[in-house]
Structure formats: structure tokens, C-alpha cells
Design a protein around this motif. Structure first.
Motif, PDB file in Angstrom:
ATOM      1  N   MET A  86       1.127  -1.365  -0.012  1.00 21.83           N
ATOM      2  CA  MET A  86      -0.322  -0.247  -0.292  1.00 21.83           C
ATOM      3  C   MET A  86       0.734   1.323   0.128  1.00 21.83           C
ATOM      4  O   MET A  86       0.180   2.369  -0.337  1.00 21.83           O
ATOM      5  N   ALA A  87       1.684   1.149   0.974  1.00 26.17           N
ATOM      6  CA  ALA A  87       2.778   2.176   1.008  1.00 26.17           C
ATOM      7  C   ALA A  87       2.768   2.664  -0.153  1.00 26.17           C
ATOM      8  O   ALA A  87       3.504   3.704  -0.948  1.00 26.17           O
ATOM      9  N   THR A  88       4.231   1.012  -1.434  1.00 27.87           N
ATOM     10  CA  THR A  88       4.404   1.614  -2.331  1.00 27.87           C
ATOM     11  C   THR A  88       3.614   2.191  -3.212  1.00 27.87           C
ATOM     12  O   THR A  88       3.988   3.170  -4.281  1.00 27.87           O
ATOM     13  N   GLY A  89       2.337   1.887  -3.589  1.00 28.49           N
ATOM     14  CA  GLY A  89       1.536   1.768  -4.043  1.00 28.49           C
ATOM     15  C   GLY A  89       1.189   3.673  -4.636  1.00 28.49           C
ATOM     16  O   GLY A  89       1.051   4.088  -5.232  1.00 28.49           O
ATOM     17  N   ALA A  90       1.159   3.544  -3.247  1.00 33.94           N
ATOM     18  CA  ALA A  90       0.406   5.053  -3.337  1.00 33.94           C
ATOM     19  C   ALA A  90       1.843   6.056  -3.377  1.00 33.94           C
ATOM     20  O   ALA A  90       1.788   8.142  -3.517  1.00 33.94           O
ATOM     21  N   THR A  91       3.010   5.364  -2.796  1.00 32.80           N
ATOM     22  CA  THR A  91       4.426   6.493  -3.340  1.00 32.80           C
ATOM     23  C   THR A  91       4.201   6.652  -4.756  1.00 32.80           C
ATOM     24  O   THR A  91       4.614   8.081  -5.945  1.00 32.80           O
ATOM     25  N   CYS A  92       3.926   5.849  -5.308  1.00 32.75           N
ATOM     26  CA  CYS A  92       4.358   5.772  -7.054  1.00 32.75           C
ATOM     27  C   CYS A  92       2.672   6.518  -7.537  1.00 32.75           C
ATOM     28  O   CYS A  92       3.153   7.532  -8.655  1.00 32.75           O
ATOM     29  N   VAL A  93       1.994   6.591  -6.754  1.00 34.47           N
ATOM     30  CA  VAL A  93       0.179   7.610  -7.345  1.00 34.47           C
ATOM     31  C   VAL A  93       0.431   8.994  -6.817  1.00 34.47           C
ATOM     32  O   VAL A  93       0.415   9.590  -8.071  1.00 34.47           O
ATOM     33  N   LEU A  94       1.014   9.450  -5.754  1.00 34.99           N
ATOM     34  CA  LEU A  94       1.837  10.216  -5.644  1.00 34.99           C
ATOM     35  C   LEU A  94       2.922  10.974  -6.294  1.00 34.99           C
ATOM     36  O   LEU A  94       2.877  11.953  -6.566  1.00 34.99           O
ATOM     37  N   SER A  95       3.506  10.047  -6.975  1.00 30.54           N
ATOM     38  CA  SER A  95       4.670  10.980  -7.371  1.00 30.54           C
ATOM     39  C   SER A  95       4.419  10.995  -9.060  1.00 30.54           C
ATOM     40  O   SER A  95       4.857  12.456  -9.828  1.00 30.54           O
ATOM     41  N   ALA A  96       3.215   9.755  -9.778  1.00 32.70           N
ATOM     42  CA  ALA A  96       2.161  10.092 -10.965  1.00 32.70           C
ATOM     43  C   ALA A  96       1.869  11.462 -11.210  1.00 32.70           C
ATOM     44  O   ALA A  96       1.866  12.230 -11.901  1.00 32.70           O
ATOM     45  N   CYS A  97       1.201  12.191  -9.805  1.00 31.27           N
ATOM     46  CA  CYS A  97       0.543  13.255  -9.736  1.00 31.27           C
ATOM     47  C   CYS A  97       1.103  14.253  -9.723  1.00 31.27           C
ATOM     48  O   CYS A  97       1.353  15.683 -10.473  1.00 31.27           O
ATOM     49  N   ILE A  98       2.508  14.194  -8.880  1.00 34.61           N
ATOM     50  CA  ILE A  98       3.275  15.052  -8.826  1.00 34.61           C
ATOM     51  C   ILE A  98       4.130  15.793 -10.267  1.00 34.61           C
ATOM     52  O   ILE A  98       3.838  16.709 -10.870  1.00 34.61           O
TER      53      ILE A  98
END
Length: 90
Positions: free
Chosen positions: A65-77
Motif C-alpha cells: 500500500m505504501a509503495t502504491g501510494a508513493t507511485c500514485v503521488l509521484s505520478a500526480c506530482i
């Protein structure tokens, strides 16, 4: 107010949690064996390996979950920066 500072702060927090979980999982699996040859006298080793496996199994969903959230937030940024760059170029 811009959303970018908020996104960066959230991204840093989620990434820090992910790194802490990865470090914790690394310390748990430090004593995990790839292959064990057990006899009747080594049943305590089997118990230790089973406990390690149970702990890793409990923590893996949180790591994912933390890895997925980091990836999604990185893509958003990254998407916001690209959108802003394209908007300024037009």
C-alpha cells in the motif's frame, strides 16, 4: 494557495513510512534461511522460521500500500509539473 507544497509533504510522509516498513521487513528477514534441513532435534529452527514468515506476511500488505501510494503521488506530482510546463509553453 498552491497544492504542490501539500502534495510534496504528503509524498514525503508516505515515502518515509514506506522506507521505515522496508527497513523493518529487512531486519525481520535478516535471519530467514532459504533452505533448512530439519531433523527432530531442530524443531526450534522450524518454529523460528515460521514466526519470521508470519511477521513478513503481516507486513507485506502495508508495504504494498505504501509503495502504491508513493507511485500514485509521484505520478500526480510529475503530471502537475508537465501540465504546468505545457500550459506555459502554449
Amino acid at each position: 494557495m498552491s497544492i504542490m507544497p501539500v502534495l510534496w509533504i504528503v509524498w514525503a510522509g508516505v515515502t518515509a513510512v514506506m522506507l521505515i516498513l522496508l527497513a523493518y521487513r529487512g531486519t525481520i528477514t535478516r535471519y530467514e534461511e532459504d533452505q533448512i534441513f530439519l531433523d527432530a532435534a531442530a524443531s526450534h529452527q522450524e518454529k523460528q522460521q515460521t514466526e519470521i514468515l508470519e511477521r513478513v506476511t503481516k507486513i507485506n500488505p502495508f508495504v504494498r500500500m505504501a509503495t502504491g501510494a508513493t507511485c500514485v503521488l509521484s505520478a500526480c506530482i510529475l503530471g502537475i509539473y508537465v501540465w504546468d510546463a505545457v500550459r506555459h509553453l502554449m
